[in-house]
Design an enzyme around this catalytic site. Structure first.
Site, PDB file in Angstrom:
ATOM      1  N   ASP A   1       0.866  -1.183   0.000  1.00 44.60           N
ATOM      2  CA  ASP A   1       0.000   0.000   0.000  1.00 44.60           C
ATOM      3  C   ASP A   1       0.899   1.228   0.000  1.00 44.60           C
ATOM      4  OD1 ASP A   1      -2.845  -1.081   0.572  1.00 44.60           O
ATOM      5  OD2 ASP A   1      -1.675  -2.022   2.151  1.00 44.60           O
TER       6      ASP A   1
ATOM      7  N   ARG B   1       4.264   3.072   2.961  1.00 36.06           N
ATOM      8  CA  ARG B   1       4.916   1.972   3.689  1.00 36.06           C
ATOM      9  C   ARG B   1       6.437   2.049   3.588  1.00 36.06           C
ATOM     10  NH1 ARG B   1       0.320   1.295   6.264  1.00 36.06           N
ATOM     11  NH2 ARG B   1      -1.203  -0.068   5.249  1.00 36.06           N
TER      12      ARG B   1
ATOM     13  N   ARG C   1      -6.667  10.343   2.007  1.00 32.53           N
ATOM     14  CA  ARG C   1      -6.373   9.260   1.063  1.00 32.53           C
ATOM     15  C   ARG C   1      -7.228   9.388  -0.196  1.00 32.53           C
ATOM     16  NH1 ARG C   1      -7.410   3.983   4.344  1.00 32.53           N
ATOM     17  NH2 ARG C   1      -6.268   2.991   2.624  1.00 32.53           N
TER      18      ARG C   1
ATOM     19  N   HIS D   1     -11.844   1.667  -2.572  1.00 31.53           N
ATOM     20  CA  HIS D   1     -12.370   0.420  -2.010  1.00 31.53           C
ATOM     21  C   HIS D   1     -13.790   0.273  -2.561  1.00 31.53           C
ATOM     22  CE1 HIS D   1      -9.456   2.107   0.897  1.00 31.53           C
ATOM     23  NE2 HIS D   1      -9.134   0.850   1.172  1.00 31.53           N
TER      24      HIS D   1
ATOM     25  N   HIS E   1     -11.238  -1.174   9.675  1.00 35.03           N
ATOM     26  CA  HIS E   1     -10.251  -1.913  10.466  1.00 35.03           C
ATOM     27  C   HIS E   1     -10.852  -2.305  11.822  1.00 35.03           C
ATOM     28  CE1 HIS E   1      -7.501   0.282   7.709  1.00 35.03           C
ATOM     29  NE2 HIS E   1      -6.781  -0.815   7.805  1.00 35.03           N
TER      30      HIS E   1
ATOM     31  N   ASP F   1     -10.030  -6.564   0.466  1.00 35.01           N
ATOM     32  CA  ASP F   1      -9.221  -5.916   1.487  1.00 35.01           C
ATOM     33  C   ASP F   1      -8.895  -6.996   2.524  1.00 35.01           C
ATOM     34  OD1 ASP F   1      -7.858  -3.942   2.868  1.00 35.01           O
ATOM     35  OD2 ASP F   1      -9.517  -2.517   2.846  1.00 35.01           O
TER      36      ASP F   1
END
Length: 535
Positions: free
Chosen positions: A78, A86, A148, A179, A191, A264
């Site tokens: 990602d 990352r 994002r 998404h 999450h 995901d």
């Protein structure tokens, strides 16, 4: 390689992308590749140290796959840019995130910076980027998407997203638009739990789905699912990831997507706590997913793979469903990975920084930063002292990771001003930190409050600091938000407000230049803020 040449276990393994916790191939990932034949690996910061180490890790994993007679691996990440990056390394170009790019109102910038990112990822052995985020962020209290997203205008999101996809795939880096069908108008972080987008179908067509339709037209290789409930499409209270109506009925049949559908991560609580990871893997494949992402835990990864195998052997899932998915996987691997095998990617970390890249990223920062409000506060007087309040991220989450290479606003302002005091506080400041700031500000005429919000609301301690400093007498009192642009909604009476969308070095250098009048903030708000201020 043909599907018919693979065993059932090999076919099912190809449908899984898994992560592990190490800088080198450990027993965890070796077992998944050698015994379970997984199709891909996902990197997180836990896998990243030096850039040469990442390149060697990617090469080593591919050798393990080859030596065990497995297909080449997808090596994914990602690397969205901006605040979700990352690979945080000074030699890696710190490309801006989506909302910063959206604020430029110029998709050409999105293409150019994504080309830089793609070239560097390819050189590290990566071949899939789980980006761009095509969620239309029209909910100011969204706790997980925010910057994002490219913004709240579906057409703008679609054009910037298409530019990113083209840049990635022009370099044979597979893009994964996410998404689907849209995570922008949610108030729960998937999450942590299940969320719902309750709009009717006409609204979804007009906003949420529009960027994905454009991505499909652009030929995006992959689309990642959302763990979000869409009652206008799916009558049962299940998230899109597990919905046949969403993945097959809408995405495959209605929108005509022929690429890879990837979930995901199933370890996110929206799936793990409500359905279970193993059962979630089966249901996702039944719904139409080609690839299942299980990012962290070996026992969960193995149980999910074995559960899918058992479901096929019991007749619950037809082997023809598996074959169809694996056919898509093999086709894309053949298209992208064979092309990459012929590319000799230069080791960019052994070279001096390309000044043209730095110039471009500096330009984008100035074109992004947005002056929302100024009641006679700018520019700062460079001959007088200034106090900067700098919030630090001290607790890591999936979408909020501290930087290893930080340039604070105090540091960048010091290039222009001789008297800069900076107080660093937690992004969730304690009462002691609040008191320290308020006391220090009493004797200073110029104050710049940097705010940082990664969730739904400006943290209470940061809000209290701004409120208490507004009660003092200052010649210059400025707030610069360095992530969530909506901070103004919580402190609407602040006399000057700028949006930076991220606190990365290029943006802090540009902000300092703007604050002292050396540069102009040229960005355009990609979202609406306080309606009383912005009609």
């Amino acid at each position: 390689m043909k599907v018919s040449n693979l065993t059932l276990e090999q076919k099912i393994g190809q449908m899984f992308i898994c992560g592990f916790h190490d800088l080198v191939p450990n027993d965890h990932i070796k077992q998944l590749i050698e015994e379970y034949h997984i199709g891909g690996v996902i990197y997180f910061r836990r896998n990243i140290d030096e850039l040469e180490q990442v390149a060697k890790l990617s090469s080593s994993l591919q050798v393990i796959a080859k030596d065990s007679q497995n297909l080449p691996l997808w090596i994914s990440i990602d690397q969205e840019g901006g605040m979700v990056t990352r690979i945080d390394h000074k030699q890696m170009s710190r490309v801006p995130g989506n909302m910063a790019l959206g604020a430029t109102a110029n998709p050409e910038y999105s293409y150019k910076v994504s080309t830089i990112s793609a070239e560097e990822m390819i050189a590290l052995g990566l071949n899939v980027n789980f980006a761009p985020c095509l969620d239309v962020n029209n909910n100011a209290r969204n706790p997980v998407i925010g910057v994002r997203s490219f913004g709240e205008n579906a057409d703008h999101v679609a054009e910037h997203g298409a530019a990113v996809i083209k840049a990635f795939q022009d370099n044979n880096l597979s893009a994964a638009a996410k998404h689907f069908p849209g995570h922008g108008d949610t108030s729960v972080d998937s999450h942590l739990g299940l969320s719902e987008v309750a709009h009717d179908r006409s609204r979804l067509d007009a906003i949420e789905l529009k960027p994905f339709v454009r991505a499909i037209e652009e030929g995006v290789d992959m689309i990642m699912t959302a763990h979000v409930i869409f009652p206008a499409i799916e009558s049962k209270p299940i998230p899109a990831t597990l919905s046949r109506a969403v993945l097959t009925g809408l995405l495959r049949e209605e929108l005509g997507f022929e690429g890879i559908i990837v979930t995901d991560c199933l370890e996110m609580y929206a799936i793990a706590k409500s359905f279970g990871i193993a059962e979630g893997a089966i249901q996702a494949i039944e719904a139409g997913a080609d690839c299942v992402l299980v990012s962290h835990t070996l026992s969960d990864q193995i149980s999910a793979i074995e559960a899918v195998t058992a479901a096929v052997l019991s007749g619950r899932v037809s082997e023809s469903v598996i074959d169809t998915a694996v056919e898509r996987i093999l086709n894309l691997k053949g298209k992208r990975l064979e092309a990459l095998a012929m590319v000799d990617s230069p080791a960019f970390w052994d070279k001096d920084r390309n000044p043209e890249i730095d110039d471009l990223l500096k330009e984008v920062a100035c074109k992004s930063i947005t002056l929302v409000k100024d009641e006679g506060q700018l520019p700062l007087n460079t001959n007088e002292a200034v106090l900067v309040i700098w919030p630090e991220v001290r607790q890591e989450t999936q979408v909020d990771e501290p930087w290893t290479d930080v340039a604070t606003l105090g540091q960048t302002l010091s290039q222009y001003m001789g008297h800069v005091e900076e107080i660093r506080i937690s992004a969730e400041p304690s009462q002691e930190e609040i008191n320290k700031v308020v006391q220090a500000a009493e004797s200073v005429d110029q104050v710049v409050i940097v705010t940082y919000t990664s969730g739904s609301d400006l943290p209470e301690g940061q809000r209290l600091i701004a409120e208490q400093l507004m009660k003092q007498s200052h010649g210059h009192l400025i707030v610069a938000s360095t992530r969530n642009p909506y901070d103004l909604n919580d402190i609407p009476n602040i006399p000057a407000y700028l949006c930076c969308y991220e606190n990365t070095p290029y943006f802090m250098e540009a902000l300092a230049s703007i604050l002292v009048g050396q540069s102009t903030a040229e960005g355009t708000l990609p979202v609406r803020l306080n309606e009383s201020l912005h009609a």
